[in-house]
Design an enzyme around this catalytic site. Structure first.
Site, mmCIF file in Angstrom:
data_model
loop_
_atom_site.group_PDB
_atom_site.id
_atom_site.type_symbol
_atom_site.label_atom_id
_atom_site.label_comp_id
_atom_site.label_asym_id
_atom_site.label_seq_id
_atom_site.Cartn_x
_atom_site.Cartn_y
_atom_site.Cartn_z
ATOM 1 N N LYS A 1 66.330 38.844 43.603
ATOM 2 C CA LYS A 1 65.724 39.188 42.932
ATOM 3 C C LYS A 1 66.293 39.898 41.175
ATOM 4 O O LYS A 1 67.121 40.428 41.132
ATOM 5 C CB LYS A 1 66.104 40.879 43.016
ATOM 6 C CG LYS A 1 64.638 41.523 42.814
ATOM 7 C CD LYS A 1 63.341 40.811 43.840
ATOM 8 C CE LYS A 1 61.708 41.743 43.998
ATOM 9 N NZ LYS A 1 60.679 41.125 44.888
ATOM 10 N N GLY B 1 44.939 44.182 50.182
ATOM 11 C CA GLY B 1 45.035 45.363 50.542
ATOM 12 C C GLY B 1 42.949 44.776 51.001
ATOM 13 O O GLY B 1 42.612 44.780 51.793
ATOM 14 N N ASP C 1 41.827 53.881 47.683
ATOM 15 C CA ASP C 1 42.317 53.731 46.137
ATOM 16 C C ASP C 1 42.357 54.292 45.679
ATOM 17 O O ASP C 1 41.063 55.548 45.220
ATOM 18 C CB ASP C 1 41.721 52.112 46.661
ATOM 19 C CG ASP C 1 42.911 51.275 45.176
ATOM 20 O OD1 ASP C 1 43.057 50.216 45.516
ATOM 21 O OD2 ASP C 1 43.051 51.652 44.583
ATOM 22 N N LEU D 1 43.859 49.003 47.939
ATOM 23 C CA LEU D 1 42.879 47.909 47.567
ATOM 24 C C LEU D 1 43.524 46.984 46.923
ATOM 25 O O LEU D 1 42.178 46.444 45.995
ATOM 26 C CB LEU D 1 41.058 48.108 48.382
ATOM 27 C CG LEU D 1 40.949 48.846 49.580
ATOM 28 C CD1 LEU D 1 39.516 50.108 48.891
ATOM 29 C CD2 LEU D 1 40.533 48.066 50.467
ATOM 30 N N THR E 1 49.968 36.511 52.256
ATOM 31 C CA THR E 1 51.099 37.943 52.610
ATOM 32 C C THR E 1 49.792 38.551 53.219
ATOM 33 O O THR E 1 50.155 39.364 54.514
ATOM 34 C CB THR E 1 51.126 38.849 51.120
ATOM 35 O OG1 THR E 1 52.367 38.241 50.354
ATOM 36 C CG2 THR E 1 51.792 40.033 51.485
HETATM 37 P P1 NAD Z 1 47.969 45.621 44.214
HETATM 38 O O1 NAD Z 1 48.903 46.307 43.141
HETATM 39 O O2 NAD Z 1 47.910 43.863 43.566
HETATM 40 O O3 NAD Z 1 47.513 46.505 44.419
HETATM 41 C C1 NAD Z 1 48.066 47.692 45.121
HETATM 42 C C2 NAD Z 1 46.576 48.933 44.816
HETATM 43 O O4 NAD Z 1 47.137 50.083 45.846
HETATM 44 C C3 NAD Z 1 46.250 48.770 43.798
HETATM 45 O O5 NAD Z 1 44.834 48.547 44.292
HETATM 46 C C4 NAD Z 1 46.000 50.456 43.841
HETATM 47 O O6 NAD Z 1 45.242 51.103 42.895
HETATM 48 C C5 NAD Z 1 46.481 50.788 45.163
HETATM 49 N N1 NAD Z 1 47.337 51.816 45.188
HETATM 50 C C6 NAD Z 1 48.657 52.915 44.135
HETATM 51 N N2 NAD Z 1 48.959 53.577 45.089
HETATM 52 C C7 NAD Z 1 48.366 54.270 45.617
HETATM 53 C C8 NAD Z 1 47.903 55.573 46.761
HETATM 54 N N3 NAD Z 1 49.316 57.143 46.557
HETATM 55 N N4 NAD Z 1 47.142 55.425 47.352
HETATM 56 C C9 NAD Z 1 45.704 54.665 47.335
HETATM 57 N N5 NAD Z 1 46.097 53.945 46.422
HETATM 58 C C10 NAD Z 1 46.867 53.301 45.803
HETATM 59 O O7 NAD Z 1 49.481 45.523 45.220
HETATM 60 P P2 NAD Z 1 49.358 44.460 45.951
HETATM 61 O O8 NAD Z 1 49.784 42.837 45.637
HETATM 62 O O9 NAD Z 1 47.742 44.330 46.429
HETATM 63 O O10 NAD Z 1 50.155 44.399 47.146
HETATM 64 C C11 NAD Z 1 50.560 45.461 48.111
HETATM 65 C C12 NAD Z 1 51.767 46.149 48.310
HETATM 66 O O11 NAD Z 1 52.508 44.550 49.312
HETATM 67 C C13 NAD Z 1 52.886 45.983 47.187
HETATM 68 O O12 NAD Z 1 54.071 47.180 47.834
HETATM 69 C C14 NAD Z 1 53.522 44.914 47.234
HETATM 70 O O13 NAD Z 1 55.119 45.283 46.730
HETATM 71 C C15 NAD Z 1 53.270 44.560 48.503
HETATM 72 N N6 NAD Z 1 53.668 43.104 48.873
HETATM 73 C C16 NAD Z 1 52.800 42.146 47.973
HETATM 74 C C17 NAD Z 1 52.854 40.648 48.284
HETATM 75 C C18 NAD Z 1 52.040 40.021 47.807
HETATM 76 O O14 NAD Z 1 52.357 38.743 47.686
HETATM 77 N N7 NAD Z 1 51.767 39.996 46.810
HETATM 78 C C19 NAD Z 1 53.714 40.302 48.883
HETATM 79 C C20 NAD Z 1 54.996 41.397 49.690
HETATM 80 C C21 NAD Z 1 54.860 42.494 49.561
#
Ligand code: NAD
Length: 343
Positions: free
Chosen positions: A80, A178, A196, A174, A143
């Site tokens: 990382k 999500g 969200d 979402l 994912t």
């Molecule tokens: P993203 O930033 O696109 O979406 C996150 C969403 O969560 C946003 O819409 C935000 O408004 C909402 N949010 C944040 N805190 C919140 C809370 N306390 N309550 C309700 N909603 C909240 O991120 P993503 O790419 O969809 O990833 C989601 C999770 O999965 C993250 O933890 C990320 O580290 C993990 N992840 C993502 C990937 C990937 O490929 N995108 C891979 C591995 C892990």
């Protein structure tokens, strides 16, 4: 600090400081393990109060990548890069400098997206090196596919039925992952609740047949399965003791605050699937397309491998029935493949 052996990922192979005074770039690259192959892992750019917290985060995140690759059966290790975000950072110049640095490593580290690093930033890295998640890959889509596979595994574990029909899910967050998971669950005949912080996401949810829940009400919303897809660390011991769900399985990195919260869930009989098992979809696609070529055939093979998360989930939960915490089991399984002694 560099040789502090107390935190997760402190048994890393290499920790390299990365600096480019012209652009304001300061950060570290942690190569946690290259035992199984080159280290894969995203570039995180975020605000940190000090060097120690940045290094600790980089170590923990690099370890998680090693474990994730090992559990997914990939010939790849984990790393990382973590950068200080600050107002004076010249992003374009910083990411170009990162690209030159990664090129110098000659393939020992392959980077991808993470918080603070999206398509634009990766484009700048790509101008300098080919050791980047290939264009055309769909990190969030893969994912989400892995999360859905994990949820089918949970269904099989609970009552032998992988179908979403007739079950209820609470999707927390979402965003890119999500929203895809929630749409697929609705299409699969489930009742889907979601939270969200972003009002636009909630409006989208209503239009998509999802039932919105106020952000502060998530821990009191009854559902068969909680699907954490927001930020990590939201499930502490107090929440774990009362959250009215039968299972937890989602993409958020480290959704619980740690082992104590997982113990509370286990005592209540709440099924918990560690994120290391479930959120490997993007890295599976990244590793296969980097090592075998970014062709349609390889992408199809990546999808088949992501779908195996269903079987891995089922196997892990069956073993956890005998007593150990799923989080401990996942780490032990990964460490065995990495040839490391359990911590
Ligand atoms: P993203 O930033 O696109 O979406 C996150 C969403 O969560 C946003 O819409 C935000 O408004 C909402 N949010 C944040 N805190 C919140 C809370 N306390 N309550 C309700 N909603 C909240 O991120 P993503 O790419 O969809 O990833 C989601 C999770 O999965 C993250 O933890 C990320 O580290 C993990 N992840 C993502 C990937 C990937 O490929 N995108 C891979 C591995 C892990």
């Amino acid at each position: 600090m560099l040789f502090d052996r107390s935190g997760p990922g402190a048994d890393y192979e290499r920790l390299i400081a990365v600096q480019d005074p012209g652009s304001g770039l300061q950060g570290v690259l942690v190569l946690h393990s290259t035992h199984l192959g080159p280290a894969f892992g995203g570039i995180r750019r975020a605000r940190y109060p000090d060097e120690a917290s940045l290094v600790a985060d980089a170590c923990a995140l690099a370890e998680a990548m090693s474990f994730k690759c090992a559990l997914a059966g990939l010939e790849a290790g984990g790393g990382k890069m973590v950068l200080f975000d600050h107002p004076g950072l010249d992003r374009r110049a910083a990411y170009r400098a990162i690209g030159r640095f990664i090129e110098q490593l000659g393939g020992g580290y392959v980077c991808g997206p993470d918080i603070g690093t999206g398509d634009e930033e990766l484009g700048w890295v790509r101008a300098e090196t080919g050791f980047v998640n290939p264009l055309g890959n769909d990190a969030a889509g893969m994912t989400a596919r892995g999360v859905l596979a994990g949820l089918r595994g949970v269904g099989r574990h609970l009552d032998g039925n992988p179908s979403f029909e007739g079950r209820s899910f609470l999707v927390q967050g979402l965003g890119a992952v999500g929203s895809r998971v929630a749409s697929a669950l609705v299409a699969g005949g489930a009742t889907v609740y979601a939270t969200d912080r972003d009002a636009k996401r909630i409006q989208w949810a209503k239009d998509a047949g999802i039932r919105p829940v106020a952000v502060e009400d998530w821990a009191s919303t009854q559902a068969d399965v909680l699907v954490p897809c927001a930020s990590g660390g939201l499930l502490d011991e107090e929440v774990a003791a009362r959250v009215p769900v039968g299972a937890i399985c989602g993409s958020a990195n480290n959704p619980t605050t740690g082992r104590d919260a997982q113990s509370v869930l286990a005592k209540r009989g709440v099924v918990y699937v560690p994120d290391l098992v479930v959120n490997a979809g993007a890295v599976i696609e990244g590793v296969l397309t980097m090592t075998q070529g970014a062709s349609d055939a390889v992408r199809q093979a990546a999808k088949r491998q992501v779908d195996k998360i269903e079987a891995t989930t089922l196997e892990l939960l069956a073993q956890a029935d005998a007593g150990p915490l799923p989080g401990d089991l996942a780490r032990e399984m990964a460490q065995a493949r990495l040839g490391k002694e359990p911590a």
